[in-house]
Design a protein around this motif. Structure first.
Motif, short mmCIF file in Angstrom:
data_model
loop_
_atom_site.label_atom_id
_atom_site.label_comp_id
_atom_site.label_asym_id
_atom_site.label_seq_id
_atom_site.Cartn_x
_atom_site.Cartn_y
_atom_site.Cartn_z
N ASP A 24 36.07 -11.63 -12.82
CA ASP A 24 36.12 -12.05 -11.42
C ASP A 24 37.25 -13.05 -11.17
N ARG A 25 38.10 -13.28 -12.17
CA ARG A 25 39.23 -14.17 -11.95
C ARG A 25 40.40 -13.78 -12.85
N ARG A 64 38.85 -3.09 -11.15
CA ARG A 64 37.41 -3.35 -11.02
C ARG A 64 36.60 -2.81 -12.20
N ASP A 83 40.35 -17.48 -8.58
CA ASP A 83 39.20 -16.70 -8.14
C ASP A 83 39.64 -15.45 -7.37
N LYS A 84 38.97 -14.34 -7.69
CA LYS A 84 39.33 -13.04 -7.13
C LYS A 84 39.29 -13.03 -5.59
N LYS A 85 38.22 -13.59 -5.06
CA LYS A 85 38.04 -13.52 -3.60
C LYS A 85 39.16 -14.28 -2.89
N LYS A 86 39.44 -15.49 -3.39
CA LYS A 86 40.50 -16.31 -2.77
C LYS A 86 41.84 -15.60 -2.91
N PHE A 88 42.52 -12.38 -3.19
CA PHE A 88 42.68 -11.23 -2.31
C PHE A 88 42.83 -11.65 -0.85
N GLN A 89 42.16 -12.74 -0.48
CA GLN A 89 42.35 -13.26 0.89
C GLN A 89 43.80 -13.66 1.10
N GLU B 411 40.77 -23.22 2.65
CA GLU B 411 40.46 -22.07 3.50
C GLU B 411 40.99 -22.33 4.88
N ASP B 415 37.56 -19.77 8.90
CA ASP B 415 36.57 -19.26 7.95
C ASP B 415 35.53 -20.33 7.61
#
Ligand SMILES: Cc1cc2nc3c(=O)[nH]c(=O)nc-3n(C[C@H](O)[C@H](O)[C@H](O)COP(=O)(O)OP(=O)(O)OC[C@H]3O[C@@H](n4cnc5c(N)ncnc54)[C@H](O)[C@@H]3O)c2cc1C
Lengths: 290, 436
Positions: A24-25, A64, A83-86, A88-89, B411, B415
């Motif tokens: 996940d990172r 993935r 971190d993956k989410k950050k 990709f954002q 952020e 958000d």
């Protein structure tokens, strides 16, 4: 950790992630080195050693799938994780952020391509060697030379047609490529006949010894055994005062064991090829006649 | 006919100001041009010597590099060396009149950097470290930019091409002039006088002071945490104490900041309680820099673009992150598209406007933090939730992460706002704030 350092410190040998883990990172090395290893049936192999500034662990983010390899600190390594989410954002806002990651992935693929080509080439080389008796003998002698230091060496095989031992591969000055020995003749001929490996120091005193071009002192002579008969010998000799030992003899016997398998295979293969050629020739002739 | 506003091999770019925005612009413009096989000539005009101590070598800020910027730069291949970072930060401690709470980084890493923009506080004690602005300027130079230490004092249009003057002399007629001049000098006049409609950003005055004490005392009292204060002190919106080598940077943001604000802050009961009692400390360096709180409406024209603090930046936080985003957005537009007003309108302006819109959410969020300053019950309930989250390893840490992202600039305000709405206590306050 020093005041000015970012990320997290991993001690020598500490794992950052393991093969099969969920990813996940991704990681960027700030200092130190990281080893990437992969499990294989014959043990772990190192596929890369990465250093400061390099990115790793990015594959699991993009495909993935579970981690394809294990990452561990080779020495003390300081690592920043993302971190993956950050990530990709951020990529969503600015897709050019992946340029650098693409560059590093392309470089990795390029290196893999090169290694793959090299690997294929050496595999083809080996295949070519092992269907040819002379080349197989040269290959074995080269390998033997890497293990046992010697001034001269040769592999002789018994020829049914000539009823004599002929030199197939040799190095050093002692061996005349035209040398032919009948069974029982000279030390090599005797070893072929008795099938006993010999270590002879002070060889000039040996009555079987036939003097060649150099003043050799110490000799190893090991038979190459087939399933039923002995069909050749490996010789190694030294000019210097530095004599062979019993360990050298045992090592050469070991090498001779593998040599016998390889040479028999090569001989079988060339026989098979001759047969195949003959069959083909007959077929062609029949075809012509028909 | 080829578009005259598309940069070609050998095109010239003049970057006015070699702070973070000017350097980020140059680094990315040069990198991207190389990718598509173009050579650009980039000159950065920057008279400041960032190796000098005190305000003269410094672009005056708190020197916090947000988690997001540290990580994004690492992905870009720009890693901040230990010789640059004064202290790696892994946590925040938030103080109000009613208590305090500790919030750690979600990844248990040091993900925030503290730096000096220049050579360090006036008369810096102990071994100095590299300057952040110098580090970036050097990177730009290593990508191929030329650093010229001239101060630009006039730009005129000549047939829709900018002409740069310094010391009364005409010095360059580039294909593009980039205004990365910040808000701390009067250079905005140069661009206002060009007559295309640029007006300097609206600003407020902030206060920065460097307090020196022993480095062991810094570690003992401040650790690797940024200390954040939401206290009802007149004119102060919020304040931060940021530990560095042998100094702590005090950074105060608000409306009516004056020289005395720092002393009032240091005399506050809550602040006093965390400062070393036995150790002596001294205020070594202070300044009252301007801060951009509203972006100009027209930040570009043909062959001229303004970015960073001189354009739109993030409200009250992560100005350096905005310098990166906007410097890069300008570089992308110039290299991949072109340098006409229309190119900037189409490619650059959406990014510019996003920051402005996001700041509107930021304003509401800051109104909420104002409410926290005075509401005891609200404070107590927030502290309780965060403390519980921090103690439980398996907890989702929702409120902690809202606060973390709010104060670290991690952020978009938008958000954070959305996530905060999930909390009934925030929801009620939002309603209250919006009614006001
Ligand atoms: C009190 C305070 C605290 C802050 N704390 C933080 C923080 O902790 N973290 C964070 O990320 N951001 C912070 N910021 C915001 C941050 O300082 C800015 O966003 C950032 O400096 C913007 O960079 P810039 O390059 O646009 O402008 P600047 O840093 O102001 O650089 C502009 C440069 O242009 C040069 N220049 C000006 N005129 C001319 C001319 N005529 N010719 C040549 N050169 C010229 C100047 O010398 C200067 O070097 C803070 C701001 C304030 C006011």
């Amino acid at each position: 950790m020093k005041d000015g350092e970012l990320g997290r410190v991993y001690g020598e040998g500490e794992f950052i992630f393991k093969e099969g883990d969920e990813g996940d990172r991704m990681y960027v090395i700030q200092s130190g080195r990281v080893r990437i290893t992969k499990k294989t049936p014959s043990g772990d192999i190192t596929i890369a050693t990465l250093g400061s500034g390099e990115i790793f662990g990015e594959m699991a983010l993009f495909d993935r799938l579970p981690r394809s390899a294990t990452a561990g600190a080779l020495d003390e390594a300081r690592i920043l994780s993302i971190d993956k989410k950050k990530l990709f954002q951020t990529i969503d806002r600015d897709p050019t952020l992946v340029f650098k990651t693409l560059e590093s992935m392309s470089r990795r693929i390029r290196r893999l391509d090169e290694e793959f080509t090299k690997l294929r080439k050496s595999k083809i080389d080996i295949l070519q060697i092992f269907v040819n008796v002379d080349e197989t003998c040269s290959f074995i002698l080269e390998e033997a030379k890497n293990f046992i230091k010697a001034d001269n060496g040769s592999i002789m095989l018994y020829s049914d047609e000539e009823k004599a031992l002929l030199i197939k591969a040799a190095f050093g000055t002692e061996w005349n490529p035209k040398t032919k020995l009948n069974a029982g003749e000279g030390i090599a001929g005797d070893v072929l006949k008795t099938g006993r490996a010999e270590l002879i120091n002070n060889v000039s005193m040996d009555p079987r010894y036939k003097k060649g071009s150099a003043d050799i002192n110490s000799v190893l002579c090991v038979p190459i055994k087939g399933r039923n008969t002995h069909f050749g010998v490996i010789n190694m000799s030294r000019i210097s005062e530095n004599l062979f030992t019993i360990e050298d003899l045992n090592l050469l016997r070991f090498i001779a064991l593998y040599a016998s398998i390889a040479i028999e295979n090569a001989m079988n293969f060339s026989r098979l090829r001759n047969v195949a050629d003959e069959v083909l020739m007959h077929a062609t002739m029949l075809d012509m006649l028909g | 006919m080829a578009d005259p506003y598309v940069l070609e091999n050998g095109s010239e770019i003049a970057v006015i100001g070699g702070g973070p925005t000017g350097s980020f612009f140059s680094i990315f413009a040069l990198k991207m041009a190389k990718m598509i096989g173009k050579e650009l000539n980039v000159t950065i005009y920057e008279p400041k010597d960032f190796t000098k101590d005190g305000p003269r070598g410094c672009n005056r800020c708190g020197g916090l590099i947000s988690e997001l910027l540290v990580q994004t730069l690492a992905v870009e291949g720009i890693n901040l060396p230990e010789t640059l970072v004064q202290r790696g930060i892994n946590s925040y401690r938030l103080y109000t009149d009613h208590g305090n709470v500790f919030i750690g980084t979600p990844s248990h890493e040091k993900t925030i950097a503290t730096v000096y923009r220049g050579g360090g506080p006036k008369g810096i004690i102990g071994k100095g470290k590299e300057s952040f602005d110098r580090f970036l300027l050097d990177l730009a130079v290593s990508e191929g930019a030329i650093h010229n230490p001239l101060k630009i004092d006039r730009i005129e249009y000549n047939n829709i091409r900018p002409v740069l003057f310094a010391k009364g002399q005409r010095i360059q007629e580039p294909d593009l002039a980039v205004g990365a001049i910040g808000v701390k000098s009067r250079t905005y006049k140069i661009f206002e006088d060009m007559g295309f409609g640029y007006r300097r950003p609206e600003t407020v005055t902030a206060a920065i002071a460097e307090i020196s004490t022993h480095s062991s005392a810094i570690t003992e009292y401040f650790g690797n945490s940024v200390h954040l204060f939401l206290l009802p002190i007149k004119g102060v919106k919020f304040a931060a104490m940021i530990p560095k080598g042998t100094y702590v940077t005090v950074c105060i943001l608000g409306k009516d900041i004056v020289v005395n604000t720092v002393n009032n802050f240091l005399d506050n009961r809550v602040v006093k309680s965390i400062l070393p009692k036995t150790e002596t400390y001294k205020v070594n360096c202070r300044c009252l820099p301007k801060m951009n709180v509203r972006a100009p409406k027209i930040p570009f024209n043909h062959r001229v673009i303004l970015c960073g603090d001189a354009g739109s930046t993030r409200l009250f936080k992560d100005g350096l992150g905005a310098a990166y985003i906007m410097g890069k957005a300008a570089a992308k537009t110039a290299v991949f598209h072109g340098v006409s007003k229309q190119h900037f309108q189409k490619e650059y302006y959406p990014v510019y406007r996003n920051i402005i819109i996001d700041n509107k959410f930021g304003k509401v969020l800051f109104a909420v933090t104002d409410a926290f300053k005075v509401h005891k019950a609200l404070n107590k309930s927030m502290f309780r939730v965060v403390q519980k989250e921090q103690l439980e390893p398996s907890s989702q840490k929702i409120l902690s992460s809202v606060l973390w992202d709010m104060f670290t600039g991690n952020e978009l305000y938008k958000d954070i706002f959305r996530r905060a709405m999930n909390f009934p206590m925030f929801f009620d306050i939002f309603k209250g704030c919006i009614r006001i």
